[in-house]
Design a protein around this motif. Sequence first.
Motif, mmCIF file in Angstrom:
data_model
loop_
_atom_site.group_PDB
_atom_site.id
_atom_site.type_symbol
_atom_site.label_atom_id
_atom_site.label_comp_id
_atom_site.label_asym_id
_atom_site.label_seq_id
_atom_site.Cartn_x
_atom_site.Cartn_y
_atom_site.Cartn_z
ATOM 1 N N PRO A 101 -51.774 -21.313 7.842
ATOM 2 C CA PRO A 101 -52.810 -20.440 8.026
ATOM 3 C C PRO A 101 -52.548 -19.798 6.571
ATOM 4 C CG PRO A 101 -50.900 -19.241 9.104
ATOM 5 C CD PRO A 101 -50.462 -21.015 8.356
ATOM 6 N N MET A 102 -53.831 -18.645 6.136
ATOM 7 C CA MET A 102 -54.289 -18.410 5.381
ATOM 8 C C MET A 102 -52.981 -17.308 3.854
ATOM 9 S SD MET A 102 -57.944 -15.896 5.719
ATOM 10 C CE MET A 102 -57.843 -15.090 3.930
ATOM 11 N N PHE A 103 -53.443 -16.762 2.910
ATOM 12 C CA PHE A 103 -52.508 -16.112 2.090
ATOM 13 C C PHE A 103 -52.761 -14.960 3.404
ATOM 14 C CE2 PHE A 103 -52.480 -11.917 -0.290
ATOM 15 C CZ PHE A 103 -51.029 -13.079 -1.671
ATOM 16 N N ALA A 104 -51.427 -14.054 3.706
ATOM 17 C CA ALA A 104 -51.400 -12.603 4.096
ATOM 18 C C ALA A 104 -52.195 -13.178 5.225
ATOM 19 C CB ALA A 104 -52.037 -11.579 3.078
ATOM 20 N N ASP B 94 -47.504 -13.079 1.994
ATOM 21 C CA ASP B 94 -48.327 -12.214 1.606
ATOM 22 C C ASP B 94 -47.863 -12.914 -0.282
ATOM 23 O OD1 ASP B 94 -45.847 -10.777 2.135
ATOM 24 O OD2 ASP B 94 -46.408 -9.016 1.353
ATOM 25 N N LYS B 95 -46.263 -13.360 0.091
ATOM 26 C CA LYS B 95 -46.177 -13.695 -0.902
ATOM 27 C C LYS B 95 -45.420 -15.487 -1.293
ATOM 28 C CE LYS B 95 -44.580 -8.885 -2.725
ATOM 29 N NZ LYS B 95 -42.797 -8.468 -2.587
ATOM 30 N N PRO B 96 -46.549 -16.182 -1.013
ATOM 31 C CA PRO B 96 -46.125 -17.431 -0.870
ATOM 32 C C PRO B 96 -45.556 -17.906 -1.930
ATOM 33 C CG PRO B 96 -48.812 -17.238 -1.025
ATOM 34 C CD PRO B 96 -47.773 -16.284 -0.501
ATOM 35 N N VAL B 97 -44.929 -18.722 -1.868
ATOM 36 C CA VAL B 97 -44.279 -19.979 -3.348
ATOM 37 C C VAL B 97 -44.687 -21.485 -3.044
ATOM 38 C CG1 VAL B 97 -41.937 -20.049 -4.056
ATOM 39 C CG2 VAL B 97 -42.034 -17.776 -2.925
ATOM 40 N N ILE B 98 -44.804 -21.897 -3.652
ATOM 41 C CA ILE B 98 -45.175 -23.781 -3.766
ATOM 42 C C ILE B 98 -44.448 -24.446 -3.005
ATOM 43 C CG2 ILE B 98 -45.990 -24.965 -4.517
ATOM 44 C CD1 ILE B 98 -47.600 -23.560 -6.904
ATOM 45 N N SER B 99 -43.229 -23.960 -3.805
ATOM 46 C CA SER B 99 -42.205 -25.264 -3.471
ATOM 47 C C SER B 99 -41.758 -24.810 -2.054
ATOM 48 C CB SER B 99 -40.418 -25.123 -4.466
ATOM 49 O OG SER B 99 -40.357 -23.491 -4.388
ATOM 50 N N GLU B 100 -41.107 -23.508 -1.939
ATOM 51 C CA GLU B 100 -41.270 -23.005 -0.470
ATOM 52 C C GLU B 100 -42.295 -23.655 0.684
ATOM 53 O OE1 GLU B 100 -38.838 -19.419 0.472
ATOM 54 O OE2 GLU B 100 -38.513 -19.041 -1.951
ATOM 55 N N CYS B 101 -43.928 -23.241 0.158
ATOM 56 C CA CYS B 101 -43.927 -23.472 1.129
ATOM 57 C C CYS B 101 -43.897 -25.110 1.714
ATOM 58 C CB CYS B 101 -45.809 -23.410 1.018
ATOM 59 S SG CYS B 101 -45.780 -21.044 0.811
ATOM 60 N N VAL B 102 -44.184 -25.957 0.913
ATOM 61 C CA VAL B 102 -44.429 -27.417 0.379
ATOM 62 C C VAL B 102 -43.257 -27.907 0.856
ATOM 63 C CG1 VAL B 102 -44.427 -29.528 -0.484
ATOM 64 C CG2 VAL B 102 -45.707 -27.407 -1.828
ATOM 65 N N ALA B 103 -41.756 -27.122 1.124
ATOM 66 C CA ALA B 103 -40.573 -28.000 1.073
ATOM 67 C C ALA B 103 -40.944 -27.442 3.056
ATOM 68 C CB ALA B 103 -39.416 -27.288 1.674
ATOM 69 N N LYS B 104 -40.725 -26.197 3.649
ATOM 70 C CA LYS B 104 -41.466 -26.087 4.783
ATOM 71 C C LYS B 104 -41.879 -27.455 5.751
ATOM 72 C CE LYS B 104 -42.069 -21.733 8.318
ATOM 73 N NZ LYS B 104 -42.134 -21.067 7.894
ATOM 74 N N LEU B 105 -43.409 -27.340 5.162
ATOM 75 C CA LEU B 105 -44.530 -28.134 5.983
ATOM 76 C C LEU B 105 -43.726 -29.397 5.572
ATOM 77 C CD1 LEU B 105 -47.072 -28.938 7.019
ATOM 78 C CD2 LEU B 105 -48.740 -29.309 4.959
ATOM 79 N N LYS C 39 -54.089 -12.221 -8.530
ATOM 80 C CA LYS C 39 -52.725 -12.981 -9.177
ATOM 81 C C LYS C 39 -51.456 -13.435 -8.746
ATOM 82 C CE LYS C 39 -48.751 -11.003 -12.018
ATOM 83 N NZ LYS C 39 -48.265 -9.836 -12.034
ATOM 84 N N ALA C 40 -51.590 -12.834 -7.084
ATOM 85 C CA ALA C 40 -50.421 -13.891 -6.019
ATOM 86 C C ALA C 40 -51.063 -15.120 -6.068
ATOM 87 C CB ALA C 40 -50.719 -13.296 -5.001
ATOM 88 N N ILE C 41 -52.464 -15.524 -6.492
ATOM 89 C CA ILE C 41 -52.976 -17.318 -6.131
ATOM 90 C C ILE C 41 -52.646 -17.592 -7.519
ATOM 91 C CG2 ILE C 41 -54.929 -18.151 -5.652
ATOM 92 C CD1 ILE C 41 -54.072 -16.842 -2.987
ATOM 93 N N ARG C 42 -52.619 -17.620 -8.357
ATOM 94 C CA ARG C 42 -53.034 -17.631 -9.663
ATOM 95 C C ARG C 42 -52.595 -19.102 -10.429
ATOM 96 N NH1 ARG C 42 -57.241 -17.191 -12.914
ATOM 97 N NH2 ARG C 42 -56.311 -20.108 -13.730
ATOM 98 N N PRO C 43 -50.483 -19.152 -9.019
ATOM 99 C CA PRO C 43 -49.465 -20.602 -9.597
ATOM 100 C C PRO C 43 -49.804 -21.227 -8.799
ATOM 101 C CG PRO C 43 -48.654 -18.211 -9.249
ATOM 102 C CD PRO C 43 -49.806 -17.223 -8.788
ATOM 103 N N TRP C 44 -50.979 -20.905 -7.707
ATOM 104 C CA TRP C 44 -51.216 -22.204 -7.210
ATOM 105 C C TRP C 44 -52.427 -22.919 -8.389
ATOM 106 C CZ3 TRP C 44 -49.232 -24.093 -2.570
ATOM 107 C CH2 TRP C 44 -48.540 -22.222 -1.864
ATOM 108 N N LEU C 45 -53.737 -22.466 -9.297
ATOM 109 C CA LEU C 45 -54.401 -22.753 -9.271
ATOM 110 C C LEU C 45 -54.231 -23.671 -11.333
ATOM 111 C CD1 LEU C 45 -56.967 -19.944 -9.550
ATOM 112 C CD2 LEU C 45 -56.946 -22.539 -8.409
ATOM 113 N N ASP C 46 -53.043 -22.774 -11.652
ATOM 114 C CA ASP C 46 -52.447 -23.348 -12.459
ATOM 115 C C ASP C 46 -51.290 -24.647 -12.156
ATOM 116 O OD1 ASP C 46 -53.845 -21.592 -13.911
ATOM 117 O OD2 ASP C 46 -51.731 -19.548 -13.953
ATOM 118 N N ILE C 47 -50.636 -24.357 -11.240
ATOM 119 C CA ILE C 47 -49.507 -25.981 -11.805
ATOM 120 C C ILE C 47 -49.932 -26.827 -10.419
ATOM 121 C CG2 ILE C 47 -47.467 -26.590 -10.078
ATOM 122 C CD1 ILE C 47 -47.476 -23.380 -10.814
#
Length: 195
Positions: free
Chosen positions: A11-14, A50-61, A117-125
């Motif tokens: 799904p998408m954010f939130a 509403d607070k997705p963390v890259i490492s946790e989302c990736v590990a779950k998939l 702000k919540a999406i910024r890490p997904w663009l910066d990393i």
Amino acid sequence: MADNLRVFVLPMFAHGANQLWYRWLQKRLEARKKFAMESYEIVELAPSSDKPVISECVAKLKAAIGSDKAKLARTAIIGHSVGAQVALRALSEMPAGSEINGLLCIAGWLKLDVPTKAIRPWLDIPFDENRAKANAKRILNVVSGSDANQINALQVQEDWQKRLGAEVQIVREPGHFSNDEEEDVLNATLDFFGK
């Protein structure tokens, strides 16, 4: 059942599994029967939508799709918005030769015109785009010509083709694909995975 696709939706954010078009798509795919499905699973964002963390989302998939190469070859991933980012990042972390059947991105992005702000890490990393591309037999991104998050659809198309070798389909509507029923998503899924 050897050729049946295992479908995973991100799904998408939130938004969670029972929102937007995610369950509707499952029912429509089961009714249409254009391709055989072994399973249909919605992998929600982690630790929360509403607070997705890259490492946790990736590990779950990665845990959901596993590492068995025969199963990966029958794996179809549909990522909506940030869900497309999750899928690309998971593919980029998998060993070479972990090729999935295909990645269908809905409103997928590598850049955003006005990031929150919540999406910024997904663009910066950054992530390994070449490995992500190599681990998907094919990638299609369906974008809208009227998405406020991506004002220039042609620029999105050029970016995805250049960076990921992806096919990009631009549809006129419906914004960020945030309705309960999305015929463009259904048609893209049937065409892409029904080949």
